[in-house]
Design an enzyme around this catalytic site. Structure first.
Site, PDB file in Angstrom:
ATOM      1  N   PRO A  40      -6.155 -66.407   0.938  1.00 39.17           N
ATOM      2  CA  PRO A  40      -5.795 -67.410  -0.067  1.00 39.17           C
ATOM      3  C   PRO A  40      -4.570 -66.903  -0.829  1.00 39.17           C
ATOM      4  O   PRO A  40      -4.684 -66.205  -1.833  1.00 39.17           O
ATOM      5  CB  PRO A  40      -7.039 -67.500  -0.955  1.00 39.17           C
TER       6      PRO A  40
ATOM      7  N   ASP B 186      -2.581 -61.981  -2.695  1.00 43.98           N
ATOM      8  CA  ASP B 186      -3.902 -62.406  -2.227  1.00 43.98           C
ATOM      9  C   ASP B 186      -4.774 -62.704  -3.448  1.00 43.98           C
ATOM     10  O   ASP B 186      -5.123 -61.798  -4.213  1.00 43.98           O
ATOM     11  CB  ASP B 186      -4.505 -61.262  -1.388  1.00 43.98           C
ATOM     12  N   HIS B 187      -5.127 -63.968  -3.588  1.00 39.86           N
ATOM     13  CA  HIS B 187      -5.847 -64.386  -4.802  1.00 39.86           C
ATOM     14  C   HIS B 187      -7.272 -63.840  -4.861  1.00 39.86           C
ATOM     15  O   HIS B 187      -7.932 -63.907  -5.884  1.00 39.86           O
ATOM     16  CB  HIS B 187      -5.864 -65.919  -4.881  1.00 39.86           C
ATOM     17  N   ARG B 188      -7.769 -63.291  -3.765  1.00 38.49           N
ATOM     18  CA  ARG B 188      -9.098 -62.669  -3.824  1.00 38.49           C
ATOM     19  C   ARG B 188      -9.040 -61.367  -4.599  1.00 38.49           C
ATOM     20  O   ARG B 188     -10.046 -60.892  -5.113  1.00 38.49           O
ATOM     21  CB  ARG B 188      -9.604 -62.369  -2.400  1.00 38.49           C
TER      22      ARG B 188
END
Ligand code: CAO
Length: 560
Positions: free
Chosen positions: A358, A532-534
């Protein structure tokens, strides 16, 4: 604190049903109405709620145990006013509601009810199941079905239930689809019988139906409501158990299905570790984890894509429509050339990274007027050294400083954990005749601008000559992709997994920048940071970019 016993309430026809899931353990604090366990008959599963709030002291049932109304489930140290149970007792005995004509199944018909002419099959009395979602459609138009055969599965927030057909015949028209909300009396299908399946008994009255008081809805938090004809469903001899593989349906309780839906997990791809292969919430979590860490799909996609040209992949791996097959020669002359080996490999990796991560990109500009002036003068002074100091070398050093300040940008995901790297190996994208390659400057934190510039030149040359060794292309903890020598303003680079961020840089241009009194011509460098939005939040990404810009604006900040 009073210790109270929590027993199985009235669950209608659910008698001697197997415990297939324990949803609490000793020490857990439960709320009134919270589900304690899931039981399953051969037609439906049901969660049994707690009548009181409190702390679980001792569990009195184990997986596989058979329970009926009154069975002791657990002891609870009641919270607050222990004497005040919620009005939960599911399934108060209900009168056998008269089923809708042609809907309810006869309790024990002498002969099956078979459709002769068009017969409407409707949702029978399903007790408290109101406005419930259709989560599975087990038949399609044209199917020949038996009386009592399950047509659809509906699900409330506490239980799922299969709805059977009240007659046998051929489905002429199906009136429900996935996601529809249904209620008692809603039209499900129109059947037509065939001569072979239409005995005279077809007109057998359908009024003897359900001995009432059973439906799985009893276990929902809506207390004491009547539940009726669906019992005939539960008692039906010829049936497909809820979610058993006969119809390829995943075997899971309503709460697990809901959990999977929330996460977007396709249950039919999850391997169940529970009783009889039942899928538990832990299975759903493990599946999610493995997908996130790239263990499953990643390999499948990468492997299949590596074997196929990037644009030739079928798309079926992701359930997408097939890639368009076009005969381009119809429109004009064409020439076909195989992708290079590097393009095939990098294509597979890029596709995986684009799909699995994401990713978000922040764009920013930074003022490199002074830095560029310094770079040019340094190169003039060192003309004879044979090493040209590049802007990219400064960018590498600035990134190392930002990575030290924001270490999550120098990390990798490992399941539920983050691996923080104590080293600073910076990859840089190099454009080569055969495609994109990413050589790595190892230990960039321990190297000066001259050394980095020199190594970069050597590595870029090796990349273009196709002479990079594996060790020179692996181990990066962060990557920079510079298009500054070519042009453009901003772009959205794809993260080089398992890294969690990448910096894209485009060509600097002189821009008018307001200094508070007047516009000044300043050399502005466009930065595009994909993350990376995680692992990284938007605010952290903005801070990283701002700090990076500040350093590039004035390297003395590194010393602060
Ligand atoms: N703004 C303005 N000018 C820039 C600049 C920038 N951000 N970055 C480089 N330049 C200038 C250089 O100063 C140089 O000018 P001079 O010849 O006058 O000194 C010229 O552009 C060419 O630079 P370069 O690109 O050859 O050298 P580099 O050190 O900047 O980059 C390398 C080296 C290997 C990164 C580069 O050659 C390259 O391959 N870039 C492409 C990377 C790529 O393909 N990225 C996309 C990946 S996603 O598909």
């Amino acid at each position: 604190m009073a210790i109270i016993e929590i027993k199985v309430p009235d669950i209608g026809d659910f008698s001697d049903v197997a415990v297939i899931e324990l949803l609490v353990k000793p020490g857990d604090t439960v709320k009134a109405e919270q589900s304690l366990l899931t039981v399953e008959s051969d037609k439906a599963s049901m969660e049994i709620p707690s009548s009181h709030a409190g702390v679980v002291k001792e569990l009195k049932v184990a997986l596989g145990d058979k329970v009926s109304e009154g069975s002791l489930i657990l002891t609870l140290e009641a919270a607050g006013d222990a004497a005040a149970p919620v009005a939960q007792a599911p399934a108060a005995a209900a009168p056998a509601a008269a089923p809708v004509a042609t809907t309810a199944a006869p309790a024990a018909p002498a002969a099956p009810l078979v459709a002769i002419g068009p017969v409407e099959v409707r949702v029978p009395d399903i007790g408290d199941f109101k406005d419930v979602a259709v989560i599975e459609v087990m038949v399609k138009e044209g199917d020949t079905i038996k009386q009592e055969q399950s047509l659809i599965t509906v699900e409330s927030d506490k239980a799922s239930m299969e709805i059977p057909s009240s007659a046998a015949g051929v489905i002429k028209s199906l009136k429900v689809k996935l996601g529809d909300k249904v209620n008692m009396g809603d039209l499900l299908a129109i059947l037509e019988g065939s001569a072979a399946t239409a005995p005279a008994a077809a007109a057998a009255p359908a009024d003897t139906a359900a001995p009432a008081d059973a439906a799985p809805v009893a276990a929902t938090s809506t207390a004491g409501a009547p539940a009726a004809a669906a019992t005939s469903v539960l008692a039906a001899p010829a049936h497909v158990p809820t979610a058993t593989p006969a119809l390829g349906l995943p075997h899971a309780s309503p709460s697990v299905r809901k959990f999977a839906r929330e996460l977007g997990v396709p249950l039919n791809e999850v391997k169940g570790s529970g009783l009889k292969g039942r899928i538990t919430d832990v299975d759903v979590q493990s599946f999610t984890r493995s997908v996130m860490s790239g263990a499953l799909q990643t390999q499948a996609i990468a492997a299949s894509q590596a074997a196929k040209p990037a644009a030739g992949g079928g798309g079926s791996e992701l359930g997408l429509i097939p890639w368009p097959k076009v005969d381009f020669a119809k429109f004009g002359p064409v020439e076909r050339k195989e992708l290079s080996r590097i393009k095939k490999i990098s294509g597979a990796n890029l596709l995986r990274n684009a799909i699995m991560i994401p990713a978000v990109t922040n764009h920013d500009d930074c003022d490199i007027t002074d830095l560029e002036a310094f770079r040019v003068s340094t190169n003039k002074e060192n003309e004879k050294s044979g090493v040209k100091v590049t802007m990219l070398a400064f960018l590498i050093k600035a990134c190392v400083a930002a990575l030290k300040k924001y270490p999550e940008f120098n990390s990798s995901l490992d399941g539920d954990a983050l691996i923080y790297k104590q080293y600073f190996h910076i990859g840089f994208a190099a454009d080569t005749p055969n495609g994109l390659m990413v050589p790595v400057i190892k230990d960039a934190d321990q190297k000066g601008i001259f050394q980095i510039s020199k190594e970069m030149g050597e590595l870029a040359k090796k990349a273009r000559d196709g002479k990079l060794g594996p060790a020179e292309m692996t181990g990066a903890s962060f990557t920079i992709s510079s298009l500054g020598g070519i042009g453009g303003r901003y772009f959205t680079p794809i993260i080089n997994a398992p890294e969690v961020a990448i910096l894209g840089v485009c060509r600097s241009t002189i821009e008018p920048v307001w200094d508070g009194k007047a516009f000044q011509p300043r050399l502005m460098l466009p930065l595009s940071l994909t993350w990376d939005h995680r692992v990284i939040d938007g605010a952290a990404a903005a801070r990283f970019n701002v700090y990076l810009g500040q350093i590039l604006g004035d390297f003395r900040r590194v010393l602060l």
